[in-house]
Design an enzyme around this catalytic site. Structure first.
Site, PDB file in Angstrom:
ATOM      1  N   LEU A  29     -12.422  -4.353  -2.741  1.00 56.01           N
ATOM      2  CA  LEU A  29     -11.739  -3.497  -1.765  1.00 56.01           C
ATOM      3  C   LEU A  29     -10.238  -3.759  -1.750  1.00 56.01           C
ATOM      4  O   LEU A  29      -9.780  -4.857  -2.069  1.00 56.01           O
ATOM      5  CB  LEU A  29     -12.328  -3.691  -0.362  1.00 56.01           C
ATOM      6  CG  LEU A  29     -12.159  -5.025   0.356  1.00 56.01           C
ATOM      7  CD1 LEU A  29     -10.810  -5.151   1.018  1.00 56.01           C
ATOM      8  CD2 LEU A  29     -13.256  -5.165   1.404  1.00 56.01           C
ATOM      9  N   ARG A  30      -9.511  -2.714  -1.422  1.00 57.24           N
ATOM     10  CA  ARG A  30      -8.051  -2.814  -1.271  1.00 57.24           C
ATOM     11  C   ARG A  30      -7.724  -2.860   0.205  1.00 57.24           C
ATOM     12  O   ARG A  30      -8.323  -2.120   0.991  1.00 57.24           O
ATOM     13  CB  ARG A  30      -7.368  -1.555  -1.844  1.00 57.24           C
ATOM     14  CG  ARG A  30      -7.582  -1.320  -3.302  1.00 57.24           C
ATOM     15  CD  ARG A  30      -7.311   0.138  -3.651  1.00 57.24           C
ATOM     16  NE  ARG A  30      -8.274   1.035  -2.986  1.00 57.24           N
ATOM     17  CZ  ARG A  30      -8.156   2.354  -2.895  1.00 57.24           C
ATOM     18  NH1 ARG A  30      -7.104   2.964  -3.397  1.00 57.24           N
ATOM     19  NH2 ARG A  30      -9.076   3.083  -2.285  1.00 57.24           N
ATOM     20  N   LYS A  77     -14.196  -9.643 -11.723  1.00 56.22           N
ATOM     21  CA  LYS A  77     -13.260  -9.633 -10.596  1.00 56.22           C
ATOM     22  C   LYS A  77     -11.844 -10.003 -11.047  1.00 56.22           C
ATOM     23  O   LYS A  77     -10.887  -9.274 -10.770  1.00 56.22           O
ATOM     24  CB  LYS A  77     -13.766 -10.621  -9.540  1.00 56.22           C
ATOM     25  CG  LYS A  77     -12.804 -10.917  -8.442  1.00 56.22           C
ATOM     26  CD  LYS A  77     -12.577  -9.708  -7.581  1.00 56.22           C
ATOM     27  CE  LYS A  77     -11.356  -9.886  -6.711  1.00 56.22           C
ATOM     28  NZ  LYS A  77     -11.279  -8.927  -5.650  1.00 56.22           N
ATOM     29  N   LEU A 132       1.258   2.754 -11.567  1.00 50.28           N
ATOM     30  CA  LEU A 132       2.443   2.794 -12.430  1.00 50.28           C
ATOM     31  C   LEU A 132       3.681   3.067 -11.580  1.00 50.28           C
ATOM     32  O   LEU A 132       4.622   3.712 -12.050  1.00 50.28           O
ATOM     33  CB  LEU A 132       2.296   3.874 -13.508  1.00 50.28           C
ATOM     34  CG  LEU A 132       1.401   3.531 -14.708  1.00 50.28           C
ATOM     35  CD1 LEU A 132       1.406   4.675 -15.716  1.00 50.28           C
ATOM     36  CD2 LEU A 132       1.829   2.227 -15.397  1.00 50.28           C
ATOM     37  N   GLY A 180       9.048  -0.876  -9.096  1.00 51.25           N
ATOM     38  CA  GLY A 180       9.770  -1.267  -7.888  1.00 51.25           C
ATOM     39  C   GLY A 180       9.857  -2.771  -7.749  1.00 51.25           C
ATOM     40  O   GLY A 180      10.032  -3.493  -8.732  1.00 51.25           O
ATOM     41  N   GLY A 185       2.436  -8.059  -4.583  1.00 48.44           N
ATOM     42  CA  GLY A 185       2.291  -9.260  -3.768  1.00 48.44           C
ATOM     43  C   GLY A 185       0.898  -9.262  -3.168  1.00 48.44           C
ATOM     44  O   GLY A 185      -0.024  -8.657  -3.719  1.00 48.44           O
ATOM     45  N   CYS A 242      -4.039 -11.474  -3.273  1.00 47.78           N
ATOM     46  CA  CYS A 242      -4.983 -11.392  -4.393  1.00 47.78           C
ATOM     47  C   CYS A 242      -4.316 -11.402  -5.761  1.00 47.78           C
ATOM     48  O   CYS A 242      -4.468 -12.353  -6.515  1.00 47.78           O
ATOM     49  CB  CYS A 242      -5.834 -10.139  -4.233  1.00 47.78           C
ATOM     50  SG  CYS A 242      -6.696 -10.116  -2.656  1.00 47.78           S
ATOM     51  N   LYS A 281      -2.118 -14.629  -6.857  1.00 46.48           N
ATOM     52  CA  LYS A 281      -2.865 -15.892  -6.982  1.00 46.48           C
ATOM     53  C   LYS A 281      -3.993 -15.751  -7.996  1.00 46.48           C
ATOM     54  O   LYS A 281      -4.343 -16.715  -8.673  1.00 46.48           O
ATOM     55  CB  LYS A 281      -3.379 -16.368  -5.624  1.00 46.48           C
ATOM     56  CG  LYS A 281      -4.594 -15.632  -5.128  1.00 46.48           C
ATOM     57  CD  LYS A 281      -5.565 -16.529  -4.369  1.00 46.48           C
ATOM     58  CE  LYS A 281      -6.668 -15.713  -3.749  1.00 46.48           C
ATOM     59  NZ  LYS A 281      -7.929 -15.692  -4.431  1.00 46.48           N
ATOM     60  N   ARG A 313       1.170 -12.091   3.081  1.00 54.92           N
ATOM     61  CA  ARG A 313       0.970 -13.148   2.082  1.00 54.92           C
ATOM     62  C   ARG A 313       1.653 -12.746   0.770  1.00 54.92           C
ATOM     63  O   ARG A 313       1.444 -11.662   0.255  1.00 54.92           O
ATOM     64  CB  ARG A 313      -0.535 -13.380   1.838  1.00 54.92           C
ATOM     65  CG  ARG A 313      -1.196 -14.108   2.992  1.00 54.92           C
ATOM     66  CD  ARG A 313      -2.671 -14.251   2.762  1.00 54.92           C
ATOM     67  NE  ARG A 313      -3.336 -12.949   2.737  1.00 54.92           N
ATOM     68  CZ  ARG A 313      -4.589 -12.758   2.335  1.00 54.92           C
ATOM     69  NH1 ARG A 313      -5.306 -13.767   1.894  1.00 54.92           N
ATOM     70  NH2 ARG A 313      -5.128 -11.557   2.363  1.00 54.92           N
TER      71      ARG A 313
HETATM   72  C1  UGA Z   1      -6.152  -5.801  -4.863  1.00 53.74           C
HETATM   73  C2  UGA Z   1      -7.021  -4.925  -5.768  1.00 53.74           C
HETATM   74  O1  UGA Z   1      -6.421  -3.634  -5.907  1.00 53.74           O
HETATM   75  C3  UGA Z   1      -8.414  -4.759  -5.158  1.00 53.74           C
HETATM   76  O2  UGA Z   1      -9.241  -4.003  -6.038  1.00 53.74           O
HETATM   77  C4  UGA Z   1      -9.017  -6.161  -4.972  1.00 53.74           C
HETATM   78  O3  UGA Z   1     -10.301  -6.096  -4.362  1.00 53.74           O
HETATM   79  C5  UGA Z   1      -8.103  -6.979  -4.070  1.00 53.74           C
HETATM   80  O4  UGA Z   1      -6.799  -7.061  -4.670  1.00 53.74           O
HETATM   81  C6  UGA Z   1      -8.706  -8.333  -3.936  1.00 53.74           C
HETATM   82  O5  UGA Z   1      -8.747  -9.071  -4.935  1.00 53.74           O
HETATM   83  O6  UGA Z   1      -9.242  -8.664  -2.875  1.00 53.74           O
HETATM   84  P1  UGA Z   1      -4.794  -5.381  -2.605  1.00 53.74           P
HETATM   85  O7  UGA Z   1      -4.290  -6.779  -2.775  1.00 53.74           O
HETATM   86  O8  UGA Z   1      -5.273  -4.918  -1.280  1.00 53.74           O
HETATM   87  O9  UGA Z   1      -6.004  -5.124  -3.623  1.00 53.74           O
HETATM   88  O10 UGA Z   1      -3.593  -4.431  -3.008  1.00 53.74           O
HETATM   89  P2  UGA Z   1      -3.231  -3.413  -4.185  1.00 53.74           P
HETATM   90  O11 UGA Z   1      -3.416  -2.035  -3.722  1.00 53.74           O
HETATM   91  O12 UGA Z   1      -3.888  -3.816  -5.463  1.00 53.74           O
HETATM   92  O13 UGA Z   1      -1.668  -3.676  -4.304  1.00 53.74           O
HETATM   93  C7  UGA Z   1      -1.196  -4.953  -4.719  1.00 53.74           C
HETATM   94  C8  UGA Z   1       0.302  -4.973  -4.798  1.00 53.74           C
HETATM   95  O14 UGA Z   1       0.742  -4.177  -5.883  1.00 53.74           O
HETATM   96  C9  UGA Z   1       1.034  -4.446  -3.572  1.00 53.74           C
HETATM   97  O15 UGA Z   1       2.094  -5.328  -3.264  1.00 53.74           O
HETATM   98  C10 UGA Z   1       1.540  -3.096  -4.020  1.00 53.74           C
HETATM   99  O16 UGA Z   1       2.714  -2.726  -3.345  1.00 53.74           O
HETATM  100  C11 UGA Z   1       1.810  -3.355  -5.480  1.00 53.74           C
HETATM  101  N1  UGA Z   1       1.819  -2.140  -6.323  1.00 53.74           N
HETATM  102  C12 UGA Z   1       0.713  -1.364  -6.411  1.00 53.74           C
HETATM  103  C13 UGA Z   1       2.964  -1.811  -7.029  1.00 53.74           C
HETATM  104  O17 UGA Z   1       3.986  -2.526  -6.969  1.00 53.74           O
HETATM  105  N2  UGA Z   1       2.954  -0.687  -7.814  1.00 53.74           N
HETATM  106  C14 UGA Z   1       1.853   0.097  -7.932  1.00 53.74           C
HETATM  107  O18 UGA Z   1       1.914   1.092  -8.670  1.00 53.74           O
HETATM  108  C15 UGA Z   1       0.713  -0.243  -7.206  1.00 53.74           C
END
Ligand code: UGA
Length: 414
Positions: A129-130, A185, A231, A234, A238, A241, A244, A311
């Site tokens: 999940l996100r 995972k 994609l 920026g 962070g 997940c 780390k 975090r």
């Molecule tokens: C992420 C994974 O997407 C989930 O599938 C996973 O379950 C989760 O980690 C986990 O391991 O528990 P999450 O940390 O909620 O989910 O956030 P993401 O939507 O993946 O975004 C992560 C980071 O990437 C954010 O800081 C976001 O701003 C950044 N991001 C995302 C970008 O800089 N560019 C993008 O195009 C997309």
């Protein structure tokens, strides 16, 4: 799980957290969660306790504790080890322990021995999940993965019963061995991190030649094999997940003697951290090279929108880096101020975005909250001391801001 028709008891060692949950109050912001939580508590299907004995009747025990990064970069398994020990003490014969926590590959098979010695069975059932979409991703996931011991059909049957409503709506389910489930995972998160760092690397090149990385992403994203999602160039990724997990993966691969196979993830990490530094440099550059004593507005502290999670947040990191350079940083976020303040009380926080803008000599947009897209460059221009903005998420309409006399700087965009 309660909304999917089960009777659930949630266990935690934190008494304040359990007390709040028992009143139907979530300890963090997650869209849609409050309603489900309240409904579960009110119906009686969902209770909370700090006493593991209250889980003794359970047919299934999900382990969802954190596996934070330790000093070496490897995952800290203390909490998941403790959870297994606690559950082993109260487990019903034949009950299933389903691991959700992200663990280094190889962990589940040793955990299985401990659970089996206590008369239970283990499955590793990773979570995808996100944040911000947690409810939707849980009730209608892309896929379910069950890592089980070879031939343990009982574990598969139990999980099928748990996820019956979710399987009914067509979620694909894959049954694997323990190691594959664990790897799925980290591989998924490593791929996502790589995709983001790839586009941020392209942004660096685009900046060098005056090209536009957002158009580049659109153009390559039309190729179905590549896809446009993740994609967005920026300030980088962070959260609790991605950062780390890639470091933990590198550490584990080294232990296994295959460090070279994922050595590229170090580069993914470096590109990512560099993306933060570039945003700081753009801000300092906009100030003529010296941030000392200058007022800077940082908009966005959550690691992503629709979350109050700070975090490893790129926005909070940028705010701290600017403060370390002597800037007077005034930070705003629609939801994450309380959690940011807890971590970094030394920053100045304001609840109203106008108060952040007022008197700012440069504005840094660090999280793509919908609220910020709605900012009016004309009105904002009357509040700031100088019309300079660094858009760390390529989130704003550059032409509209420039049209109001702003010096607008995106990432990998002319
Ligand atoms: C992420 C994974 O997407 C989930 O599938 C996973 O379950 C989760 O980690 C986990 O391991 O528990 P999450 O940390 O909620 O989910 O956030 P993401 O939507 O993946 O975004 C992560 C980071 O990437 C954010 O800081 C976001 O701003 C950044 N991001 C995302 C970008 O800089 N560019 C993008 O195009 C997309």
């Amino acid at each position: 799980m309660a909304s999917a028709g089960h009777t659930v008891v949630g266990i935690d060692v934190d008494e304040r957290r359990i007390a709040a949950l028992s009143r139907g109050e979530a300890p963090f912001f997650e869209p849609g969660l409050d309603d489900l939580l309240r409904a579960g508590v009110e119906s009686g299907a969902l209770t909370f306790s700090t006493d593991i004995a209250d889980a003794a009747d359970a047919d299934v025990h999900f382990i969802a504790v954190g596996t934070p990064q330790s000093d070496t970069g490897a995952a800290d398994l203390r909490y998941v080890d403790a959870a297994i020990a606690d559950i082993a003490g109260i487990l019903k014969p034949g009950a299933l322990v389903a691991g959700k926590s992200t663990v280094p590959v190889g962990y589940a098979s040793t955990a299985a021995e401990r659970v089996e010695a206590a008369g239970g069975r283990l499955a590793w059932n990773p979570e995808f999940l996100r944040e911000g979409f947690a409810v939707q991703d849980t009730l209608a996931p892309d896929r379910l993965v069950y890592g089980v011991r070879d031939g343990d059909t009982a574990a598969v049957d139990i999980l099928d019963a748990v996820y019956a409503r979710i399987l009914e709506v067509g979620a694909p389910r894959l049954v694997t061995d323990f190691a594959t489930a664990e790897l799925v995972k980290v591989a998924a998160n490593a791929f996502l991190a790589t995709k983001i760092s790839f586009i941020n690397a392209m942004a660096e090149v685009a900046d060098a030649v005056g090209a536009d990385v957002t158009q580049l992403a659109d153009a390559i994203g039309y190729d179905g094999r590549i896809g446009r999602r993740f994609l967005n160039a920026g300030i980088g990724f962070g959260g609790g997940c991605l950062p780390k997990d890639i470091r933990g993966f590198v550490a584990r691969a080294q232990e296994l003697g295959v460090g070279e196979s994922v050595a590229f993830l170090r580069e993914v990490d470096s590109i990512n951290l560099r993306s933060r530094v570039r945003v700081v440099s753009h801000a300092v550059g906009a100030l003529g090279g010296d941030a000392g004593g200058r007022r800077v507005a940082v908009l966005g502290l959550a690691f992503k929108p629709d979350s109050d999670d700070v975090r490893d947040s790129p926005g909070l990191d940028v705010a701290i880096q600017l403060k370390a350079l002597g800037a007077h940083v005034v930070a705003h976020d629609p939801k994450a101020i309380a959690s940011a303040r807890q971590r970094y009380p030394e920053l100045e926080y304001v609840d109203d975005v106008d108060d952040a803008l007022r008197g700012a000599e440069v504005v840094v947009l660090a999280t793509e909250w919908a609220e910020y897209r709605g900012l009016d460059p004309k009105a904002a221009g009357t509040l700031v001391a100088a019309r300079r903005i660094v858009d760390g998420r390529n989130w704003l309409d550059a032409a509209a801001w420039r049209g109001e006399g702003w010096q607008y700087r995106g990432i990998g965009r002319p």
